[in-house]
Design a protein around this motif. Structure first.
Motif, PDB file in Angstrom:
ATOM      1  N   PRO B 161      17.594  11.810  87.773  1.00 48.93           N
ATOM      2  CA  PRO B 161      17.016  11.023  88.864  1.00 48.93           C
ATOM      3  C   PRO B 161      15.504  10.892  88.723  1.00 48.93           C
ATOM      4  O   PRO B 161      14.820  11.871  88.465  1.00 48.93           O
ATOM      5  N   ALA B 162      15.016   9.672  88.896  1.00 46.65           N
ATOM      6  CA  ALA B 162      13.570   9.465  88.864  1.00 46.65           C
ATOM      7  C   ALA B 162      12.943  10.018  90.133  1.00 46.65           C
ATOM      8  O   ALA B 162      11.775  10.416  90.147  1.00 46.65           O
ATOM      9  N   CYS B 163      13.724  10.062  91.217  1.00 46.23           N
ATOM     10  CA  CYS B 163      13.165  10.459  92.509  1.00 46.23           C
ATOM     11  C   CYS B 163      12.862  11.950  92.574  1.00 46.23           C
ATOM     12  O   CYS B 163      11.818  12.345  93.113  1.00 46.23           O
ATOM     13  N   THR B 164      13.747  12.782  92.041  1.00 46.44           N
ATOM     14  CA  THR B 164      13.517  14.222  92.164  1.00 46.44           C
ATOM     15  C   THR B 164      12.352  14.656  91.288  1.00 46.44           C
ATOM     16  O   THR B 164      11.677  15.639  91.586  1.00 46.44           O
ATOM     17  N   LYS B 165      12.098  13.895  90.237  1.00 52.95           N
ATOM     18  CA  LYS B 165      10.985  14.205  89.333  1.00 52.95           C
ATOM     19  C   LYS B 165       9.643  14.105  90.057  1.00 52.95           C
ATOM     20  O   LYS B 165       8.726  14.876  89.834  1.00 52.95           O
ATOM     21  N   VAL B 166       9.513  13.093  90.906  1.00 57.67           N
ATOM     22  CA  VAL B 166       8.201  12.779  91.470  1.00 57.67           C
ATOM     23  C   VAL B 166       7.925  13.426  92.825  1.00 57.67           C
ATOM     24  O   VAL B 166       6.800  13.343  93.309  1.00 57.67           O
ATOM     25  N   CYS B 167       8.939  14.042  93.445  1.00 62.51           N
ATOM     26  CA  CYS B 167       8.681  14.614  94.760  1.00 62.51           C
ATOM     27  C   CYS B 167       7.645  15.723  94.649  1.00 62.51           C
ATOM     28  O   CYS B 167       7.844  16.674  93.899  1.00 62.51           O
ATOM     29  N   PRO B 168       6.517  15.649  95.381  1.00 55.98           N
ATOM     30  CA  PRO B 168       5.467  16.641  95.195  1.00 55.98           C
ATOM     31  C   PRO B 168       5.779  18.008  95.789  1.00 55.98           C
ATOM     32  O   PRO B 168       5.082  18.964  95.487  1.00 55.98           O
ATOM     33  N   VAL B 169       6.795  18.112  96.654  1.00 54.89           N
ATOM     34  CA  VAL B 169       7.063  19.398  97.322  1.00 54.89           C
ATOM     35  C   VAL B 169       8.477  19.915  97.111  1.00 54.89           C
ATOM     36  O   VAL B 169       8.892  20.826  97.802  1.00 54.89           O
ATOM     37  N   LYS B 170       9.188  19.371  96.180  1.00 58.29           N
ATOM     38  CA  LYS B 170      10.555  19.804  95.879  1.00 58.29           C
ATOM     39  C   LYS B 170      11.469  19.670  97.093  1.00 58.29           C
ATOM     40  O   LYS B 170      12.326  20.525  97.329  1.00 58.29           O
ATOM     41  N   ALA B 171      11.276  18.609  97.845  1.00 60.62           N
ATOM     42  CA  ALA B 171      12.134  18.405  99.014  1.00 60.62           C
ATOM     43  C   ALA B 171      13.429  17.703  98.659  1.00 60.62           C
ATOM     44  O   ALA B 171      14.311  17.560  99.499  1.00 60.62           O
ATOM     45  N   THR B 172      13.549  17.233  97.428  1.00 65.81           N
ATOM     46  CA  THR B 172      14.774  16.564  97.023  1.00 65.81           C
ATOM     47  C   THR B 172      15.149  17.052  95.631  1.00 65.81           C
ATOM     48  O   THR B 172      14.287  17.255  94.786  1.00 65.81           O
TER      49      THR B 172
ATOM     50  N   GLN C 126       2.365  22.004 102.643  1.00 70.31           N
ATOM     51  CA  GLN C 126       3.397  22.332 101.656  1.00 70.31           C
ATOM     52  C   GLN C 126       2.980  21.948 100.240  1.00 70.31           C
ATOM     53  O   GLN C 126       3.616  22.350  99.270  1.00 70.31           O
ATOM     54  N   LEU C 127       1.903  21.159 100.122  1.00 70.46           N
ATOM     55  CA  LEU C 127       1.422  20.759  98.809  1.00 70.46           C
ATOM     56  C   LEU C 127       0.616  21.852  98.132  1.00 70.46           C
ATOM     57  O   LEU C 127       0.357  21.796  96.936  1.00 70.46           O
ATOM     58  N   MET C 128       0.176  22.832  98.924  1.00 72.91           N
ATOM     59  CA  MET C 128      -0.707  23.844  98.350  1.00 72.91           C
ATOM     60  C   MET C 128       0.099  24.897  97.597  1.00 72.91           C
ATOM     61  O   MET C 128       1.202  25.253  98.007  1.00 72.91           O
ATOM     62  N   GLY C 132       2.838  26.834  99.718  1.00 71.07           N
ATOM     63  CA  GLY C 132       3.752  25.703  99.702  1.00 71.07           C
ATOM     64  C   GLY C 132       4.590  25.716  98.439  1.00 71.07           C
ATOM     65  O   GLY C 132       4.682  26.723  97.748  1.00 71.07           O
ATOM     66  N   THR C 133       5.194  24.566  98.142  1.00 73.62           N
ATOM     67  CA  THR C 133       6.035  24.488  96.943  1.00 73.62           C
ATOM     68  C   THR C 133       5.670  23.247  96.142  1.00 73.62           C
ATOM     69  O   THR C 133       6.450  22.299  96.072  1.00 73.62           O
ATOM     70  N   PRO C 134       4.482  23.214  95.548  1.00 72.11           N
ATOM     71  CA  PRO C 134       4.145  22.019  94.769  1.00 72.11           C
ATOM     72  C   PRO C 134       5.067  21.891  93.565  1.00 72.11           C
ATOM     73  O   PRO C 134       5.372  22.869  92.897  1.00 72.11           O
ATOM     74  N   ASN C 135       5.526  20.693  93.322  1.00 80.10           N
ATOM     75  CA  ASN C 135       6.485  20.462  92.255  1.00 80.10           C
ATOM     76  C   ASN C 135       5.736  20.200  90.946  1.00 80.10           C
ATOM     77  O   ASN C 135       5.676  19.092  90.447  1.00 80.10           O
ATOM     78  N   LEU C 136       5.150  21.277  90.432  1.00 78.95           N
ATOM     79  CA  LEU C 136       4.470  21.156  89.151  1.00 78.95           C
ATOM     80  C   LEU C 136       5.370  21.757  88.091  1.00 78.95           C
ATOM     81  O   LEU C 136       6.032  22.761  88.339  1.00 78.95           O
ATOM     82  N   PRO C 137       5.374  21.305  86.862  1.00 78.11           N
ATOM     83  CA  PRO C 137       4.541  20.236  86.325  1.00 78.11           C
ATOM     84  C   PRO C 137       5.070  18.832  86.500  1.00 78.11           C
ATOM     85  O   PRO C 137       4.442  17.898  86.023  1.00 78.11           O
ATOM     86  N   SER C 138       6.194  18.625  87.181  1.00 83.52           N
ATOM     87  CA  SER C 138       6.786  17.300  87.040  1.00 83.52           C
ATOM     88  C   SER C 138       6.240  16.231  87.979  1.00 83.52           C
ATOM     89  O   SER C 138       6.244  15.056  87.639  1.00 83.52           O
ATOM     90  N   SER C 139       5.724  16.630  89.153  1.00 84.65           N
ATOM     91  CA  SER C 139       5.297  15.599  90.087  1.00 84.65           C
ATOM     92  C   SER C 139       3.834  15.226  89.890  1.00 84.65           C
ATOM     93  O   SER C 139       2.955  16.064  90.006  1.00 84.65           O
ATOM     94  N   LEU C 140       3.584  13.958  89.604  1.00 83.64           N
ATOM     95  CA  LEU C 140       2.206  13.526  89.382  1.00 83.64           C
ATOM     96  C   LEU C 140       1.379  13.576  90.658  1.00 83.64           C
ATOM     97  O   LEU C 140       0.185  13.856  90.619  1.00 83.64           O
ATOM     98  N   LEU C 141       2.016  13.320  91.793  1.00 82.18           N
ATOM     99  CA  LEU C 141       1.252  13.415  93.025  1.00 82.18           C
ATOM    100  C   LEU C 141       0.867  14.856  93.297  1.00 82.18           C
ATOM    101  O   LEU C 141      -0.200  15.139  93.835  1.00 82.18           O
ATOM    102  N   GLY C 142       1.726  15.789  92.910  1.00 80.02           N
ATOM    103  CA  GLY C 142       1.381  17.197  93.020  1.00 80.02           C
ATOM    104  C   GLY C 142       0.137  17.504  92.195  1.00 80.02           C
ATOM    105  O   GLY C 142      -0.795  18.159  92.671  1.00 80.02           O
ATOM    106  N   TRP C 143       0.100  17.005  90.973  1.00 78.11           N
ATOM    107  CA  TRP C 143      -1.089  17.198  90.121  1.00 78.11           C
ATOM    108  C   TRP C 143      -2.305  16.536  90.744  1.00 78.11           C
ATOM    109  O   TRP C 143      -3.417  17.073  90.704  1.00 78.11           O
ATOM    110  N   ASP C 144      -2.091  15.356  91.302  1.00 79.93           N
ATOM    111  CA  ASP C 144      -3.198  14.618  91.887  1.00 79.93           C
ATOM    112  C   ASP C 144      -3.855  15.419  92.996  1.00 79.93           C
ATOM    113  O   ASP C 144      -5.080  15.483  93.097  1.00 79.93           O
TER     114      ASP C 144
END
Lengths: 240, 300, 404
Positions: B161-172, C126-128, C132-144
């Motif tokens: 899924p492209a969506c789970t990759k980009v979620c910044p807080v692992k909500a999905t 939650q971004l911190m 929180g639970t930042p989705n690194l390394p995969s989320s670019l907004l998290g990196w941003d």
């Protein structure tokens, strides 16, 4: 030609009432006013480009559409239902016309003489439009002449109306194969357990099987109209 | 989770986020239990007891809000040895939209503003599958129209899924049975996932969702059709509250022409494997490499 | 030590808030706009994002467009730092701090734009990391979020150190500040690259999914951000006693000319690829420049942006117009307008129009959105004005600002 140095410019500016800075001020004012104009001219709500009779101007919910039962009950006995002719048949609802007063057919036909001549019926069942396959197809090709409460297969075997799929499957073999596996037609129940099927006749009128068109449910509301109902309600609530 | 970690977190969170709590309380309209709300981690990271408590709290607040004491929230896990897949027969779909409304009825979408998880696209037969020429707002008196065919689209529950990759807080994330779920109590509402989804499958609660109490389906799942708050994303979850108990999704059962197929992909005798063997399946936007679990086919 | 800090705090506050009638009028105007925006934000907070015109079909719009533009402005500080500290060029070295101040203000604005865009502002914590639970390394907004906060902290440390040491008439600590300044160069490139990657990584939006999006972002950032500084320097030259050499202005303008060329070249490369390959992805560019099926709301803005950028490039390219303050300032306004449109409506909206299922929803911002945007810009201008006000006395004193 010598390029003017910075200090020359500043000095000459000071003598000429700072044209550099006044041009700056003018430019800034012009820029700000144009951007204000642009911003306010484009803030108009985003409604447009939709013809009056186009769908999607209004939002509908499931209770506002008619003719659909969303909470239908599963058939009794579905948990134990098996699938397949070898496993005991298919769980289906009562066949069409079986509860409308026509069935059992022998109530009339037991006392009537048999006329095996292919013809257009005139006295009874003249409301049935027969339009199924070749033009010389007629009633007793499928209905059993001797006992109208059952159907007759090509090899002479008699089947009940709730096994009518066996009859259809004689000609429509590929569809029948798909139907058995659940690929053709509607099923309800458990993907890992009992399922109920529909008979062919539940969807396809065996006398004129061509699928009829159906009235669609309303389209979704367009995004430009999404908020209007919401805002109207808010306004109404405020006025109360 | 050890008691020590919880204490350290408690101190840090309480010390730094009391303002957040106040705003949170205002935003969610509840004033009680703000400390509990702060300590709430992602649902999946919590202990079993804590999860039970949260489900009970959620049930309680939904019951109170809507005046219905039959609302339940479960967190049924994925069944072992199950990977769901979906089949859609394009030779049969007539564009009647009963699946759309059945889904809304089953999954407690907001009625106003309207949210619909399934979008049925009308396409022209002489163009084939072509999103640029499609129309979701078709409204003739009868369907199908002779020159059109219909392609319903909802969440494809992609394998990548492209969506789970980009979620910044692992909500999905994707569950073991293939369903991509959203934790509505963790979602930020940043809409990165909506930007990333190639199928327009995700929908946003632009304001507080509104649904009449008598229209609610009381049997809910925390990652599926539970009553959602304002400002979070939602989408089709293959009727997770039904399918994890063995039942077909609502759209599969309501389709009057039997165009929708569903089952366990790992079951060799199941309908999904049958249709992949006998019919030619394809997926939408294959070039994007999302590997959907939603297969389109033509039975005839 | 504590006395030094408190005197710095109170002293800077006094400097920052004392000024002439024009200054008070400016601050007052900004405060009013800020309050106007705050009221609009409260309306949005109560009702949800439905007060905007964003919908499922166009789910990122005005706020994210402004965010993207402002991250670029923040990255533009690098245009001062490189000549000042890599090349040790004195005319810019004396005024490089203004680049840092602009960076701080721009980062504050961009983070505010993200804050007003999320559906649940009460959950941004939650971004911190750790809490929180930042989705690194995969989320670019998290990196941003990480790099933007890091860049803000970096610039704040530099600025506060320079202001603090300047306030106490002490030379600043070279060994401390210069490495940080040097690090801010890749950091600036980093923030805008990560922001570009948020878009460029999205395969579902072919208009954004391009390898040259990150270079385009950097090129347009480096030509638009310094435009603000050029205008600021001219204002400071005439209203304060800070010695800003005109050479500094010409040099920055020259560097901007290079950046503008790169901006236009990369833009040309993108246009070539779209129109020559003529795949179905072209529909997004067509929507922008010529309209599709009668949907053409963005066309005038797209062409205005292009014309502004080209005109600005020519004004900055030709030495005669680059060194004439009237045409230079015109060029600054033009490039700022051109890039603002290009990064805002000409990036975000066409990326989402038509949407993934081919639907055209023509987005225009609501008044509420514009008010919130204006409020955030007012906050940014306010921060920038106050910081500049604090920095000016330090730079006016010929003895201060010298390093140990």
């Amino acid at each position: 030609m010598e390029r003017p140095t910075g200090s020359d410019l500043v000095n000459s500016d000071q003598e000429k009432l700072l044209p550099g800075s006044s041009s700056l001020a003018i430019l800034l004012i012009v820029f700000l006013s144009i951007s204000m104009l642009i911003l306010f001219s484009i803030v108009r709500g985003g409604v447009g480009h939709v013809a009056e009779d186009d769908g999607g101007r209004q939002a509908f919910g499931p209770t506002e559409v008619s003719g659909v039962e969303f909470d239908g009950e599963l058939l009794p006995g579905i948990e134990e239902a098996t699938t397949g002719p070898d496993e005991g048949g298919f769980l289906v609802p009562p066949p069409p016309w079986s509860e409308s007063g026509y069935f059992p057919c022998t109530e009339c036909h037991a006392d009537l003489d048999l006329n095996p001549e292919p013809r257009v019926l005139e006295e009874m069942h003249d409301d049935i439009e027969l339009n199924h396959g070749p033009s010389d197809r007629w009633c007793l090709d499928c209905h059993n002449p001797d006992d109208r409460d059952v159907l007759r297969l090509i090899n002479g075997r008699l089947i009940t109306f709730d096994e009518s799929y066996l009859l259809c499957g004689q000609c429509h073999g590929t569809i029948f194969r798909d139907w058995r596996q659940g690929i053709h037609g509607r099923r309800q129940g458990y993907w890992n357990g009992g399922k109920s099927y529909l008979l062919c006749a539940h969807c396809h009128d065996p006398h004129a099987p061509a699928f009829h068109t159906i009235a669609p449910l309303p389209p979704p509301v367009r995004p430009q109209f999404l908020a209007l109902a919401d805002q109207e309600e808010d306004q109404e609530a405020d006025h109360e | 989770m050890s008691e020590k970690t919880l204490d350290r977190r408690t101190l840090m969170i309480s010390a730094g986020l009391s303002t957040m709590a106040g705003i949170s309380a205002a935003a969610s309209g509840k004033s009680a239990g703000w400390v509990e709300r702060l300590l709430k981690r992602r649902f999946v990271e919590l202990s079993d007891e804590r999860r039970e408590e949260i489900l009970a709290d959620l049930e309680e607040s939904c019951r109170k809000k809507y005046g219905r004491d039959d609302i339940t929230v479960s967190d049924t896990g994925a069944l072992d040895g199950v990977e769901f897949a979906y089949g859609l027969d394009l030779s049969r779909c007539v564009g009647c939209r009963r699946c759309v409304y059945s889904c809304v009825h089953e999954n407690n979408q907001s009625r106003d503003p309207q949210i619909q998880w399934i979008r049925v696209l009308e396409m022209k037969k002489d163009h084939g599958i072509d999103f640029a020429e499609s129309n979701v707002y078709y409204d003739p008196d009868e369907v199908p129209e002779p020159d059109s065919f219909y392609v319903p689209v909802a969440c494809q529950q992609c394998r990548k899924p492209a969506c789970t990759k980009v979620c910044p807080v692992k909500a999905t994330w994707q569950e073991p049975d293939g369903i991509v779920v959203i934790d509505s109590d963790w979602c930020l509402g940043c809409r990165c996932c909506m930007s990333a989804c190639p199928y327009g499958a995700r929908h946003f609660n632009w304001t507080e969702p509104s649904i009449a109490a008598e229209e609610i389906n009381p049997d809910t799942h925390i990652f599926g059709n539970r009553l959602r708050p304002k400002g979070v994303v939602e989408k089709c979850t293959f009727c997770i509250h039904r399918t994890r108990k063995g039942r077909y999704p609502a759209c599969v059962e309501i389709c009057p022409v039997g165009a929708r197929k569903f089952g366990n992909l790992l079951d060799e005798a199941g309908e999904m494997r049958y249709l992949m063997r006998e019919k030619r399946v394809f997926v939408l936007k294959r070039e994007l490499n999302t590997r959907p679990r939603f297969y389109y086919f033509y039975a005839t | 030590m504590i006395k030094d800090i408190t005197s710095f705090a109170t002293g800077s506050a006094r400097i920052a808030f004392k000024g002439g009638p024009t200054f008070y009028a400016w601050i007052g105007f900004l405060a009013i706009v800020c309050l106007w925006g705050l009221a609009a934000w409260w309306n949005q907070f109560e009702h949800g994002l439905i007060t905007t015109n964003m919908r499922d079909q166009v789910s990122w719009a005005f706020y994210i467009g402004n965010f993207t533009f402002l991250v670029g402005v923040a990255a533009a500080a690098v245009m001062l730092v490189i000549p000042a500290y890599i090349y040790n060029w004195k005319p810019i070295k004396e005024i490089a701090i203004f680049g840092e101040l602009l960076a701080v203000s721009a980062i504050v604005m961009s983070m505010l734009f993200v804050f007003v865009d999320v559906g649940r502002p009460d959950r941004v914590w939650q971004l911190m990391p750790i809490i929180g639970t930042p989705n690194l390394p995969s989320s670019l907004l998290g990196w941003d979020v990480m790099v933007l906060n890091g860049y803000l902290v970096l610039n704040l440390i530099i600025v506060v150190h320079l202001l603090y040491t300047g306030f106490h008439r002490r030379p600043y600590n070279r060994k401390f500040v210069v490495p940080l300044l040097l690090f801010s160069i890749p950091a600036a490139v980093g923030i805008h690259t990560v922001t570009a990657f948020v878009y460029a990584g999205t395969a579902a939006r072919p208009f954004w999914n391009s390898a040259i999006l990150a270079p385009r972002f950097l090129a347009s950032a480096f030509c638009s951000g310094p435009a603000i500084l050029l205008i600021l320097f001219q204002i400071l030259q005439r209203t304060t006693h800070i010695k800003i050499k005109d050479e500094a202005i010409w040099k920055i303008a020259e560097l901007m000319a290079y950046a503008m060329f790169l901006n236009l070249f990369l833009f040309g490369a993108e246009i070539f690829r779209e129109y020559y390959s003529d795949t179905h992805h072209l529909i997004h560019t067509q929507y922008l420049y010529s309209g599709v099926h009668g949907h053409d709301a963005l066309v005038p803005y797209a062409w205005a942006s292009l014309i502004c950028s080209v005109a600005a490039f020519l004004l900055f390219l030709i030495p005669a117009t680059r060194t004439n303050l009237v045409t230079l300032n015109l060029g600054c306004v033009l490039i700022f307008t051109g890039v603002y449109i290009e990064k805002g409506m000409a990036l975000v909206i066409p990326g989402m129009t038509p949407d993934t299922l081919g639907e055209f929803y023509e987005y225009v911002p609501t008044l509420n959105e514009v008010r919130i945007g204006a409020g955030i810009f007012a906050i940014g201008f306010l921060v920038f004005t106050l910081l500049c006000k604090m920095a000016i006395p330090i730079l006016q004193d010929p003895d201060s600002g010298k390093s140990a």
